[in-house]
Design an enzyme around this catalytic site. Structure first.
Site, PDB file in Angstrom:
ATOM      1  CB  SER A 319      -0.895   0.400   1.352  1.00  0.00           C
ATOM      2  OG  SER A 319      -1.241   1.455   1.966  1.00  0.00           O
ATOM      3  CD1 TRP A 322      -1.215   0.998  -6.096  1.00  0.00           C
ATOM      4  CD2 TRP A 322      -2.021   2.991  -4.748  1.00  0.00           C
ATOM      5  NE1 TRP A 322      -2.025   1.887  -6.998  1.00  0.00           N
ATOM      6  CE2 TRP A 322      -2.638   3.074  -6.102  1.00  0.00           C
ATOM      7  CE3 TRP A 322      -1.408   3.970  -3.718  1.00  0.00           C
ATOM      8  CZ2 TRP A 322      -3.748   4.007  -6.705  1.00  0.00           C
ATOM      9  CZ3 TRP A 322      -2.553   5.286  -4.525  1.00  0.00           C
ATOM     10  CH2 TRP A 322      -3.201   4.807  -5.626  1.00  0.00           C
ATOM     11  CG  HIS A 323      -0.331   5.632  -1.093  1.00  0.00           C
ATOM     12  ND1 HIS A 323      -0.887   5.058  -1.014  1.00  0.00           N
ATOM     13  CD2 HIS A 323      -0.771   6.386  -1.310  1.00  0.00           C
ATOM     14  CE1 HIS A 323      -1.500   4.666  -0.421  1.00  0.00           C
ATOM     15  NE2 HIS A 323      -2.335   5.614  -0.182  1.00  0.00           N
ATOM     16  N   GLY A 324       3.834   5.658  -3.770  1.00  0.00           N
ATOM     17  CA  GLY A 324       4.895   6.730  -4.376  1.00  0.00           C
ATOM     18  C   GLY A 324       6.475   5.502  -4.412  1.00  0.00           C
ATOM     19  CG  PHE A 489      -0.064   9.035  -4.475  1.00  0.00           C
ATOM     20  CD1 PHE A 489       1.029   9.492  -4.657  1.00  0.00           C
ATOM     21  CD2 PHE A 489      -1.132   9.609  -3.947  1.00  0.00           C
ATOM     22  CE1 PHE A 489       1.154  10.629  -3.176  1.00  0.00           C
ATOM     23  CE2 PHE A 489      -1.478  10.176  -2.820  1.00  0.00           C
ATOM     24  CZ  PHE A 489       0.323  10.398  -3.161  1.00  0.00           C
TER      25      PHE A 489
END
Lengths: 489, 337
Positions: A319, A322-324, A489
């Site tokens: 997670s 995934w954001h960056g 993102f």
């Protein structure tokens, strides 16, 4: 073309008018062309990447459906499709990050390492449409849905402009049928426009004002003491919520004006009583995606306890990533995973302790206490999410309470706050807007309130709508069209 | 049939509600817009430099000006007409306004030349207002004060994007920034003894710039690399050329001048030569002289950091030094004989 730009509203109005004018069976063509035009407005060349992802996923799903029980071939097609999608995501989003991290590691080990970075622009919305493509192919593989035969409709599922650049991350079985069935209705259009207005209010009146303080402090944290650091951290919690939920509202509203329903992404997350509950209220479509396509395939909670904890940690690390492509996001994800594990480990102890001190006899106080603790933990994790580097994050986290005694002196607090980019009137605007936000939250929670508002006399309801509209016009931040946080993102 | 009729009625009802809602919006916009317009006008009349400049200009007799300065705040705070008038026995005026781009300056000059025929126009050329950044406020501030409606309208159409031309009609949006200034202004006019509008377009400042922070900042950030100036059609350099042409068509002499930035800043600029050469090329093209006080200052060290009020604007001590140097140049080159 950002949702908070005039250009977007002109675009949406045009699409809506044409949508009504088109015959229902041809509307998908309009939406597909409009969605690609929307994306091309940002980058024409990356439309081909999107198209490539679409073709690969579409064909893989058809091939899976034609394997007639040949599990090996079925798995092969699935693996190919997932690898192709993840490969694209890795190349564009993560390659440089891993390459640089490896470079640092090898340098530390004194081993020569010279792999050049890719000079590629991160395609907008890539994390969202790749995740949708993966969920689609896995659902087809699992037999949860039939593959979509109509290429245009499938392409529209991936590229549908309201949710293209920052979600919600839609599932095929929920959205694809709507492209056949959805009907335009005046009631839905009105409801959609209200949602867009509400989203715009949260973005330009609340989030973008809060962003001024947050950016001032977080871009140079070493220059500030505990009052600005604490204020900016709490403000960031509200900024990111208002910013992202605003985007979702505007995405849902844009879809709804044409008769489509997107999945709700937020359920008043800061009212959560535990981190677990927070994740069932925050970015719901990502949380449920990670649950269905990462956590459960890892074994979920039907494994040994140590493996269960590892599964939680891995899911939250994914997670974060995934954001960056940045260690700050990985740390943020790791923190949330650790919260969940620690929460599980200490569950019995906490229950006994609550009984021991008598807190369980006061359920409302207990609930308030839990909400406050959860909010504090979430805020603490946001520090690393927002910080420009791990070092900045550590600095902020370790200096949050140094000089906390200054809070006892209101005039000192005010003088400190006034150095953060907002004047007194703007702070009043922020607090009044947050008050409206909380009233609307209460209204959204309570069906009785909802009905009561719906039964208000028309002039009163309109007065409220005019208040919101003129607050957007007069109090909104428009100096530069500020980007939505989750678009990056 | 009955059902159809009732559907039609509900649609009519809905449409009439929409029309009513939009009408209500425009009525409210008119009311709020009128209040904001009042606040805006109040602010204009509460010591706003651009308004004071235009008031001064409209009080001038026709064909009374001999020397005119054009430019941004860099001009507004660099040329004190009083110094020129006393030294050269002429009448001069400073048309500089905050952030004024050459595009706006071109329309202002067009308007001024309707009633004035100066012998010399000095264009203060400051690269910071010659970039491609879009800043409509500086155009609107002047557009609202130009009394010739056709020029005002032309500036409005030329300088503002179509989006802003539409948004300008919504005064509750356009003048929303006037609220906080109005709330300050109604408490009484605040005239700073350190910075105020003097007369004939010049804004005086006695603040002394402390360059310590700038030095620290530059030590952290390293050398400054300036973007090349855009000289294509429609660019700000193009409007500078149009302004020069306008003057030359009317037999008005032209001089290009760049007022200095503080030495600490200029020492950090790596490629200033390129910017200077771009302006010099324009000067050469129209056979006009160009005095770049950043270059002059580098050689002669006339002006120091303490002669500035901030890194890019002179204070009065600096103005006196630069203006006297310019006056000597004008005398030596027989501009006002």
């Amino acid at each position: 073309m950002l949702f908070n730009s005039i250009e977007y509203f002109v675009f949406l109005a045009l699409v809506m008018v044409l949508y009504i004018a088109f015959k229902p069976r041809l509307r998908w063509i309009l939406l597909l062309v409009a969605s690609y035009a929307f994306y091309a407005n940002w980058s024409i060349s990356y439309c081909f990447l999107l198209l490539g992802t679409t073709v690969v996923t579409y064909l893989s799903a058809l091939l899976i459906s034609k394997t007639h029980g040949d599990i090996r071939r079925k798995k092969l097609y699935l693996a190919f499709c997932i690898l192709a999608n993840v490969g694209v995501l890795f190349l564009f989003k993560y390659f440089n990050f891993f390459n640089q991290s490896l470079g640092t590691l090898f340098q530390w080990l004194d081993i020569p390492y010279q792999v050049p970075d890719f000079k590629l622009l991160l395609p907008i919305g890539i994390s969202y449409y790749i995740f949708q493509a993966i969920s689609y192919i896995v659902d087809v593989y699992r037999g949860k849905m039939e593959p979509e035969k109509h290429f245009g409709i499938f392409a529209l599922y991936l590229v549908f402009f309201p949710k293209l650049v920052a979600g919600p991350i839609e599932r095929g079985h929920k959205l694809i049928p709507q492209f056949y069935e959805a009907k335009f209705s005046i009631a839905k259009a009105v409801s959609g426009f209200k949602l867009i207005g509400w989203g715009l209010f949260k973005k330009v009146v609340i989030a973008d004002h809060l962003a001024i303080v947050v950016n001032t402090v977080y871009d140079n944290p070493q220059s500030f003491g505990s009052i600005p650091l604490l204020t900016a951290t709490v403000f960031y919690a509200f900024q990111i919520y208002c910013d992202f939920s605003a985007y979702t509202d505007m995405a849902m509203g844009s879809a709804r004006v044409m008769g489509f329903e997107l999945t709700q992404n937020f359920q008043r997350p800061y009212y959560a009583k535990s981190i677990k509950e927070f994740w069932s209220r925050w970015h719901i479509t990502l949380s449920s995606w990670l649950r269905d396509y990462v956590y459960i395939p890892l074994g979920g909670n039907r494994v040994r306890i140590s493996r269960y904890y590892i599964n939680i940690l891995l899911t939250f690390l994914v997670s974060g990533l995934w954001h960056g492509a940045n260690w700050t996001f990985v740390l943020w994800g790791g923190l949330h995973g650790t919260y969940q594990v620690v929460s599980h480990v200490t569950r019995n102890f906490r229950q006994k302790f609550t009984s021991f001190i008598g807190l369980s006899k006061f359920p409302r106080v207990h609930k308030l206490f839990k909400v406050a603790i959860t909010f504090s933990l979430v805020c603490f994790a946001w520090i690393f999410f927002r910080a420009n580097s791990i070092n900045d994050g550590i600095y902020i986290a370790t200096h949050l309470f140094s000089g906390i005694s200054g809070f006892a002196n209101p005039s000192y607090v005010i003088s400190q706050l006034l150095t953060l980019g907002l004047n007194k009137i703007e702070y009043m605007v922020v607090f009044f807007s947050l008050l409206i936000l909380e009233i609307v939250h209460l209204y959204q929670r309570n069906e009785e309130w909802k009905n009561r508002f719906a039964n208000w006399p028309l002039p009163l309801r309109w007065a409220f709508y005019y208040l919101i509209i003129f607050m957007i016009i007069i109090l909104g931040v428009y100096d530069s069209e500020t980007q939505f946080i989750y678009v990056q993102f | 049939m009955k059902l159809n009729l009732s559907m039609s009625n509900s649609r009519k009802n809905f449409l009439s509600k929409i029309v009513l809602f939009i009408l209500g919006f425009f009525i409210l916009e008119f009311i709020i817009g009128s209040i904001f317009t009042y606040m805006h006008n109040y602010n204009l009349n509460s010591g706003f430099h651009t308004k004071l400049m235009w008031d001064d200009l409209y009080n001038k007799e026709d064909y009374s000006l001999d020397l005119v300065f054009s430019g941004s705040s860099h001009a507004m705070e660099s040329f004190d007409p009083e110094i020129f008038d006393q030294a050269l026995n002429i009448e001069s005026f400073n048309l500089g306004t905050a952030a004024q781009k050459p595009q706006t300056g071109y329309y202002i000059l067009q308007h001024v030349l309707q009633t004035q025929q100066p012998k010399l126009v000095v264009f203060e050329v400051y690269w910071a207002v010659m970039g491609t950044d879009y800043y409509p406020k500086q155009a609107v501030e002047n557009m609202e004060l130009i009394q010739d409606k056709s020029i005002s309208k032309a500036l409005f159409k030329d300088a503002l994007s179509l989006k802003d031309q539409v948004l300008y009609q919504f005064k509750s949006y356009w003048y929303r920034g006037d609220i906080s200034t109005f709330l300050k202004n109604i408490q009484g006019p605040v005239k700073s003894p350190y910075r105020y509008y003097k007369e004939n377009g010049y804004v005086y400042s006695s603040t002394i710039f402390d360059s310590k922070d700038l030095k620290e900042h530059l030590a952290r950030t390293g050398p400054i690399v300036m973007d090349p100036l855009n000289t294509e059609e429609g660019s700000q350099a193009y409007y500078l050329e149009k302004s020069i042409q306008l003057c030359q068509e009317r037999n008005i002499e032209v001089l290009l001048v760049t007022s200095p930035l503080c030495p600490t800043y200029m020492q950090a600029v790596e490629n200033y030569k390129e910017t200077h050469e771009t302006i010099q090329n324009i000067a050469d093209k129209y056979q006009v002289e160009y005095l770049d006080y950043n270059i002059i200052n580098e050689k002669e060290q006339l002006i120091k950091d303490e002669n500035f009020r901030d890194r890019s604007h002179l204070n009065y001590s600096g103005v006196k030094i630069m203006n006297n140097h310019l006056i000597n140049y004008l005398i030596e080159n027989n501009y006002f004989t």
